[in-house]
Design a protein around this motif. Structure first.
Motif, PDB file in Angstrom:
ATOM      1  N   UNK A 102       0.833  -1.202   0.000  1.00  4.52           N
ATOM      2  CA  UNK A 102       0.000   0.000   0.000  1.00  4.52           C
ATOM      3  C   UNK A 102       0.868   1.252   0.000  1.00  4.52           C
ATOM      4  N   UNK A 103       1.984   1.226   0.740  1.00  6.33           N
ATOM      5  CA  UNK A 103       2.905   2.359   0.735  1.00  6.33           C
ATOM      6  C   UNK A 103       3.518   2.561  -0.650  1.00  6.33           C
ATOM      7  N   UNK A 104       3.857   1.461  -1.315  1.00  3.49           N
ATOM      8  CA  UNK A 104       4.417   1.561  -2.668  1.00  3.49           C
ATOM      9  C   UNK A 104       3.394   2.135  -3.637  1.00  3.49           C
ATOM     10  N   UNK A 105       2.142   1.712  -3.518  1.00  3.54           N
ATOM     11  CA  UNK A 105       1.092   2.244  -4.388  1.00  3.54           C
ATOM     12  C   UNK A 105       0.888   3.735  -4.114  1.00  3.54           C
ATOM     13  N   UNK A 106       0.903   4.122  -2.847  1.00  2.00           N
ATOM     14  CA  UNK A 106       0.760   5.535  -2.507  1.00  2.00           C
ATOM     15  C   UNK A 106       1.921   6.349  -3.070  1.00  2.00           C
ATOM     16  N   UNK A 107       3.126   5.798  -3.017  1.00  2.00           N
ATOM     17  CA  UNK A 107       4.285   6.493  -3.586  1.00  2.00           C
ATOM     18  C   UNK A 107       4.121   6.688  -5.089  1.00  2.00           C
ATOM     19  N   UNK A 108       3.624   5.676  -5.766  1.00  2.00           N
ATOM     20  CA  UNK A 108       3.406   5.782  -7.212  1.00  2.00           C
ATOM     21  C   UNK A 108       2.318   6.814  -7.508  1.00  2.00           C
ATOM     22  N   UNK A 109       1.260   6.808  -6.726  1.00  2.00           N
ATOM     23  CA  UNK A 109       0.162   7.749  -6.943  1.00  2.00           C
ATOM     24  C   UNK A 109       0.639   9.187  -6.764  1.00  2.00           C
ATOM     25  N   UNK A 110       1.345   9.436  -5.659  1.00  2.00           N
ATOM     26  CA  UNK A 110       1.794  10.803  -5.377  1.00  2.00           C
ATOM     27  C   UNK A 110       2.793  11.265  -6.433  1.00  2.00           C
ATOM     28  N   UNK A 111       3.717  10.397  -6.813  1.00  2.00           N
ATOM     29  CA  UNK A 111       4.749  10.785  -7.775  1.00  2.00           C
ATOM     30  C   UNK A 111       4.196  10.898  -9.198  1.00  2.00           C
ATOM     31  N   UNK A 112       3.195  10.100  -9.533  1.00  2.00           N
ATOM     32  CA  UNK A 112       2.657  10.166 -10.898  1.00  2.00           C
ATOM     33  C   UNK A 112       1.721  11.358 -11.094  1.00  2.00           C
ATOM     34  N   UNK A 113       1.307  11.976 -10.019  1.00  2.00           N
ATOM     35  CA  UNK A 113       0.478  13.171 -10.130  1.00  2.00           C
ATOM     36  C   UNK A 113       1.390  14.369 -10.376  1.00  2.00           C
ATOM     37  N   UNK A 114       1.267  15.047 -11.506  1.00  2.00           N
ATOM     38  CA  UNK A 114       2.154  16.174 -11.810  1.00  2.00           C
ATOM     39  C   UNK A 114       2.090  17.253 -10.723  1.00  2.00           C
ATOM     40  N   UNK A 115       3.261  17.775 -10.401  1.00  2.00           N
ATOM     41  CA  UNK A 115       3.339  18.821  -9.401  1.00  2.00           C
ATOM     42  C   UNK A 115       3.667  18.310  -8.011  1.00  2.00           C
ATOM     43  N   UNK A 117       5.895  15.130  -5.702  1.00  2.00           N
ATOM     44  CA  UNK A 117       6.903  14.072  -5.745  1.00  2.00           C
ATOM     45  C   UNK A 117       7.108  13.504  -4.346  1.00  2.00           C
ATOM     46  N   UNK A 118       7.057  12.202  -4.231  1.00  2.00           N
ATOM     47  CA  UNK A 118       7.332  11.479  -2.987  1.00  2.00           C
ATOM     48  C   UNK A 118       8.841  11.397  -2.870  1.00  2.00           C
ATOM     49  N   UNK A 119       9.411  11.950  -1.831  1.00  2.00           N
ATOM     50  CA  UNK A 119      10.866  12.012  -1.716  1.00  2.00           C
ATOM     51  C   UNK A 119      11.436  11.020  -0.720  1.00  2.00           C
ATOM     52  N   UNK A 120      10.808  10.885   0.446  1.00  2.00           N
ATOM     53  CA  UNK A 120      11.404  10.045   1.477  1.00  2.00           C
ATOM     54  C   UNK A 120      10.320   9.540   2.418  1.00  2.00           C
ATOM     55  N   UNK A 121      10.451   8.288   2.812  1.00  2.00           N
ATOM     56  CA  UNK A 121       9.550   7.719   3.802  1.00  2.00           C
ATOM     57  C   UNK A 121      10.358   7.401   5.053  1.00  2.00           C
ATOM     58  N   UNK A 122       9.938   7.920   6.185  1.00  2.00           N
ATOM     59  CA  UNK A 122      10.586   7.657   7.460  1.00  2.00           C
ATOM     60  C   UNK A 122       9.756   6.601   8.177  1.00  2.00           C
ATOM     61  N   UNK A 123      10.265   5.375   8.234  1.00  2.00           N
ATOM     62  CA  UNK A 123       9.494   4.282   8.820  1.00  2.00           C
ATOM     63  C   UNK A 123       9.418   4.377  10.337  1.00  2.00           C
ATOM     64  N   UNK A 124      10.353   5.078  10.970  1.00  2.00           N
ATOM     65  CA  UNK A 124      10.296   5.232  12.425  1.00  2.00           C
ATOM     66  C   UNK A 124       9.155   6.156  12.840  1.00  2.00           C
ATOM     67  N   UNK A 125       9.042   7.286  12.167  1.00  2.00           N
ATOM     68  CA  UNK A 125       7.965   8.249  12.464  1.00  2.00           C
ATOM     69  C   UNK A 125       6.705   7.977  11.667  1.00  2.00           C
TER      70      UNK A 125
END
Length: 158
Positions: A102-115, A117-125
């Motif tokens: 689900x996190x990977x899909x969310x990353x693709x969704x956010x990055x594929x939307x122009x304007x 970009x998913x830059x970094x995921x902090x798994x601790x926080x």
């Protein structure tokens, strides 16, 4: 010998499409595909489980609509140039998602939307750093990501 035959066949076809078809390229492509398949097997990715797979078309429709809308917004920013001031910036969004697929899909969704970009995921926080081209209201973006995408992804995957 081939734990992921579809992956191996796809890699061989892509190798040949990129390098041309010769016997040498075919053999080299097969070697690369077998090694990549073994590498993938050593990672042992978990099989994604879809609890509510019937919500996938809804997610796809929302994402396609948002991509179209964002394309228009980005094009208008680019075409108007400096006439309208816009502020780009970075922001963090706290997430409740824990499922890696689900996190990977969310990353693709956010990055594929122009304007955006998913830059970094902090798994601790459990936060994600996102860059937004036209960042008017950070809280509006947080609410949009959490209610529009994350909630639906949690229904589908968790």
């Amino acid at each position: 010998m081939l734990p992921y035959p579809l992956l191996s066949a796809s890699l061989v076809l892509m190798w040949l499409a990129l390098n041309g078809f010769t016997i040498g390229q075919f053999i080299l492509g097969c070697i690369v595909a077998v090694l990549a398949s073994w590498g993938m097997a050593s990672l042992r990715p978990a099989k994604p489980r879809l609890n509510k797979w019937y919500l996938l078309p809804k997610l796809v429709g929302i994402v396609l609509y948002d991509i179209l809308r964002s394309n228009i917004a980005v094009a208008s920013i680019l075409l108007t140039g400096g006439k309208r001031s816009h502020k780009s910036g970075f922001m963090t969004v706290p997430l409740d998602l824990e499922n890696p697929t689900a996190l990977a899909v969310l990353a693709v969704v956010v990055t594929s939307t122009p304007g955006t970009a998913w830059l970094e995921y902090n798994s601790l926080n459990r936060t994600v750093l996102i860059h937004v081209l036209d960042l008017v209201d950070e809280e509006e973006w947080r609410v949009l990501i959490k209610t529009r995408y994350e909630a639906l992804l949690m229904e589908i995957f968790e």
